[in-house]
Design a protein around this motif. Structure first.
Motif, PDB file in Angstrom:
ATOM      1  N   ARG A 273       0.821  -1.218   0.000  1.00  0.00           N
ATOM      2  CA  ARG A 273       0.000   0.000   0.000  1.00  0.00           C
ATOM      3  C   ARG A 273       0.857   1.272   0.000  1.00  0.00           C
ATOM      4  NH1 ARG A 273      -2.151  -0.652   6.211  1.00  0.00           N
ATOM      5  NH2 ARG A 273      -0.337   0.277   7.129  1.00  0.00           N
ATOM      6  N   HIS A 274       2.189   1.107  -0.100  1.00  0.00           N
ATOM      7  CA  HIS A 274       3.082   2.275  -0.027  1.00  0.00           C
ATOM      8  C   HIS A 274       2.714   3.340  -1.058  1.00  0.00           C
ATOM      9  CE1 HIS A 274       6.686   4.546   0.900  1.00  0.00           C
ATOM     10  NE2 HIS A 274       6.869   4.685  -0.407  1.00  0.00           N
ATOM     11  N   HIS A 275       2.354   2.895  -2.256  1.00  0.00           N
ATOM     12  CA  HIS A 275       2.022   3.854  -3.322  1.00  0.00           C
ATOM     13  C   HIS A 275       0.510   4.010  -3.476  1.00  0.00           C
ATOM     14  CE1 HIS A 275       6.184   4.207  -4.632  1.00  0.00           C
ATOM     15  NE2 HIS A 275       6.287   2.899  -4.683  1.00  0.00           N
ATOM     16  N   GLY A 276      -0.250   3.670  -2.444  1.00  0.00           N
ATOM     17  CA  GLY A 276      -1.717   3.773  -2.519  1.00  0.00           C
ATOM     18  C   GLY A 276      -2.345   2.390  -2.593  1.00  0.00           C
ATOM     19  N   GLU A 277      -3.641   2.323  -2.277  1.00  0.00           N
ATOM     20  CA  GLU A 277      -4.333   1.024  -2.261  1.00  0.00           C
ATOM     21  C   GLU A 277      -4.327   0.401  -3.660  1.00  0.00           C
ATOM     22  OE1 GLU A 277      -5.353  -0.477   0.484  1.00  0.00           O
ATOM     23  OE2 GLU A 277      -4.857   1.246   1.757  1.00  0.00           O
ATOM     24  N   LEU A 278      -4.241  -0.937  -3.716  1.00  0.00           N
ATOM     25  CA  LEU A 278      -4.281  -1.633  -5.005  1.00  0.00           C
ATOM     26  C   LEU A 278      -5.697  -1.595  -5.568  1.00  0.00           C
ATOM     27  CD1 LEU A 278      -2.146  -4.836  -4.283  1.00  0.00           C
ATOM     28  CD2 LEU A 278      -1.412  -2.643  -5.247  1.00  0.00           C
ATOM     29  N   ARG A 279      -5.778  -1.627  -6.918  1.00  0.00           N
ATOM     30  CA  ARG A 279      -7.091  -1.653  -7.582  1.00  0.00           C
ATOM     31  C   ARG A 279      -7.200  -2.916  -8.432  1.00  0.00           C
ATOM     32  NH1 ARG A 279      -5.385   3.322  -9.662  1.00  0.00           N
ATOM     33  NH2 ARG A 279      -5.487   2.263 -11.680  1.00  0.00           N
ATOM     34  N   PRO A 280      -8.444  -3.415  -8.620  1.00  0.00           N
ATOM     35  CA  PRO A 280      -8.624  -4.663  -9.371  1.00  0.00           C
ATOM     36  C   PRO A 280      -8.135  -4.595 -10.824  1.00  0.00           C
ATOM     37  CG  PRO A 280     -10.620  -4.119  -8.146  1.00  0.00           C
ATOM     38  CD  PRO A 280      -9.698  -2.958  -7.991  1.00  0.00           C
ATOM     39  N   ASP A 281      -8.050  -3.391 -11.396  1.00  0.00           N
ATOM     40  CA  ASP A 281      -7.634  -3.314 -12.811  1.00  0.00           C
ATOM     41  C   ASP A 281      -6.107  -3.270 -12.957  1.00  0.00           C
ATOM     42  OD1 ASP A 281      -7.388  -0.830 -11.633  1.00  0.00           O
ATOM     43  OD2 ASP A 281      -7.851   0.291 -13.452  1.00  0.00           O
ATOM     44  N   GLN A 282      -5.373  -3.464 -11.863  1.00  0.00           N
ATOM     45  CA  GLN A 282      -3.918  -3.344 -11.950  1.00  0.00           C
ATOM     46  C   GLN A 282      -3.223  -4.699 -12.150  1.00  0.00           C
ATOM     47  OE1 GLN A 282      -3.351  -1.204  -8.216  1.00  0.00           O
ATOM     48  NE2 GLN A 282      -2.742   0.616  -9.368  1.00  0.00           N
ATOM     49  N   GLN A 283      -2.010  -4.599 -12.709  1.00  0.00           N
ATOM     50  CA  GLN A 283      -1.102  -5.750 -12.808  1.00  0.00           C
ATOM     51  C   GLN A 283      -0.054  -5.578 -11.720  1.00  0.00           C
ATOM     52  OE1 GLN A 283      -1.030  -8.342 -14.983  1.00  0.00           O
ATOM     53  NE2 GLN A 283      -2.907  -7.651 -16.027  1.00  0.00           N
ATOM     54  N   VAL A 284       0.061  -6.601 -10.861  1.00  0.00           N
ATOM     55  CA  VAL A 284       1.004  -6.507  -9.729  1.00  0.00           C
ATOM     56  C   VAL A 284       2.018  -7.643  -9.819  1.00  0.00           C
ATOM     57  CG1 VAL A 284       1.205  -6.637  -7.204  1.00  0.00           C
ATOM     58  CG2 VAL A 284      -0.722  -5.432  -8.236  1.00  0.00           C
ATOM     59  N   LEU A 285       3.289  -7.324  -9.582  1.00  0.00           N
ATOM     60  CA  LEU A 285       4.323  -8.366  -9.551  1.00  0.00           C
ATOM     61  C   LEU A 285       4.953  -8.418  -8.153  1.00  0.00           C
ATOM     62  CD1 LEU A 285       6.865  -9.614 -11.988  1.00  0.00           C
ATOM     63  CD2 LEU A 285       7.840  -8.519  -9.962  1.00  0.00           C
ATOM     64  N   ILE A 286       5.087  -9.652  -7.645  1.00  0.00           N
ATOM     65  CA  ILE A 286       5.760  -9.856  -6.348  1.00  0.00           C
ATOM     66  C   ILE A 286       7.057 -10.611  -6.622  1.00  0.00           C
ATOM     67  CG2 ILE A 286       5.569 -10.774  -4.001  1.00  0.00           C
ATOM     68  CD1 ILE A 286       3.203  -8.915  -4.663  1.00  0.00           C
ATOM     69  N   ASN A 287       8.203  -9.982  -6.345  1.00  0.00           N
ATOM     70  CA  ASN A 287       9.492 -10.669  -6.473  1.00  0.00           C
ATOM     71  C   ASN A 287       9.833 -11.291  -5.114  1.00  0.00           C
ATOM     72  OD1 ASN A 287      11.910 -11.491  -7.706  1.00  0.00           O
ATOM     73  ND2 ASN A 287      13.002  -9.701  -6.892  1.00  0.00           N
TER      74      ASN A 287
END
Ligand SMILES: NC(=O)c1ccc[n+]([C@@H]2O[C@H](COP(=O)([O-])OP(=O)(O)OC[C@H]3O[C@@H](n4cnc5c(N)ncnc54)[C@H](OP(=O)(O)O)[C@@H]3O)[C@@H](O)[C@H]2O)c1
Length: 319
Positions: free
Chosen positions: A142-156
């Motif tokens: 959440r550092h850059h704001g709450e996640l949204r369902p339309d986003q692509q997120v990568l976890i390294n």
């Protein structure tokens, strides 16, 4: 009480079991009987006094805090003055990172702002796995704001302590999640909810075709240029991991609004939020290995190898 103590910086064998005085809770604190603890990278960094600059706060020649241990779960034994909302027997979990550590002991005094009631559906061992790793995942995501369902997120680093929570927390917010891990862990990250997997032993996520709105780098092994290459236009990365001074300085000096180093400071509010997600069945700690308290040095040595599959916990009594 029994505690593992260390009086000089060094490897896990530096720790030794000792009899020490049981602490008394100050005002605003509760005394917790520790029933389980988990080990974190912070424990072996602080045990070794590395990176060296950290000794400025940890103790220049010798460690200031003799008892390590950040994450605990247990029962309230006694309350200090001014504490009215907790009582002996309450089951709690806590993060002691900002409060002098002390969890690798039969008892620890914990400020009320560092603990919360333990999720009822978790055992003490499972609960002890949560605070630092899940709290860091939460704050990194959440550092850059709450996640949204339309986003692509990568976890390294998606199958480490932080990453295994991050995959689940990101999915709980609805975006499409890509998890980076090694070959043997691909099934594990799929079971945590990842939509796509990248095997870092064969594929470099920074050089594939896919771009991401958010990246959480729990490992800290990539350059700012690599992270920027993998970001979509307007995308942002948070780096919570730490592998070398070169990488840490790289992010601090060359990062900016789009690529940020994040230090987590877990509070009661975060623990309560994590408890809600756990009780709702949307978040579940994954335990890789369980150790007896007497084998704590072996637990830390295992974690230090850098390939734990989620969390490593230590039982102080059966839970
Ligand atoms: N900023 C903060 O406040 C904060 C808080 C907690 C932790 N941390 C830091 O975050 C880091 C990770 O913590 P953790 O508890 O998650 O550690 P961990 O449980 O030891 O996990 C390390 C993970 O890194 C993965 N990994 C190793 N090499 C990789 C690579 N080249 N590419 C992708 N993944 C790789 C491993 O997966 P494989 O087994 O598949 O290789 C493993 O799952 C540590 O440096 C720790 O100090 C920072």
């Amino acid at each position: 009480m029994k505690a593992f103590i260390y009086e000089r910086y060094g490897p896990p064998e530096t720790l030794r079991m000792a009899e020490v005085d049981t602490p008394a809770p100050d005002a605003g604190e509760v005394l917790v009987r520790v029933l389980a603890a988990s080990v974190n990278a912070a424990d072996w960094h602080v045990l070794r006094g590395k990176p060296l600059f950290s000794r400025a706060t940890l103790g220049l020649l010798r460690p200031k805090h003799k008892i390590l241990g950040v994450d605990i779960a247990g029962q309230v034994e006694a309350v200090g003055s001014g504490v009215t909302h907790l009582q002996p027997g309450d089951e709690v979990y806590a993060n002691l990172l900002d409060h002098g550590y002390g969890g690798f002991a039969d008892y620890v005094a914990v400020p009320v702002g560092a603990l919360s009631l333990k999720p009822a559906k978790l055992s003490f061992e499972e609960a002890a796995a949560v605070p630092m790793a899940a709290g860091t995942a939460l704050q990194g995501l959440r550092h850059h704001g709450e996640l949204r369902p339309d986003q692509q997120v990568l976890i390294n680093g998606a199958t480490g302590g932080v990453g295994s929570f991050a995959v689940q927390l990101a999915k709980a917010s609805g975006p499409e999640v890509t998890a980076v891990t090694s070959t043997g862990n691909l099934e594990l990250v799929r079971s945590l909810g990842a939509d796509h997997v990248v095997d870092y032993t064969t594929t470099d996520f920074a050089r594939g075709g896919r771009r991401y709105d958010r990246i959480l780098d729990t490992v800290g092994n990539r350059s700012v240029a690599d992270l920027r290459r993998a970001l979509a236009s307007g995308g942002k990365a948070a780096v919570t991991g730490f592998t070398s001074m070169r990488r840490l300085l790289g992010v601090s000096l060359r990062g900016g609004k789009d690529v940020a180093q994040v230090s987590a400071h877990v509070t009661t509010r975060d623990l309560e939020l994590l408890s809600e997600l756990i009780e709702a069945g949307r978040l579940r700690p994954q335990i890789d290995r369980r150790y007896r308290f007497a084998d704590l040095p072996a637990a830390i040595a295992y974690l230090e190898q850098g390939h734990a599959r989620a969390k490593v916990v230590v039982a102080l009594t059966a839970s």
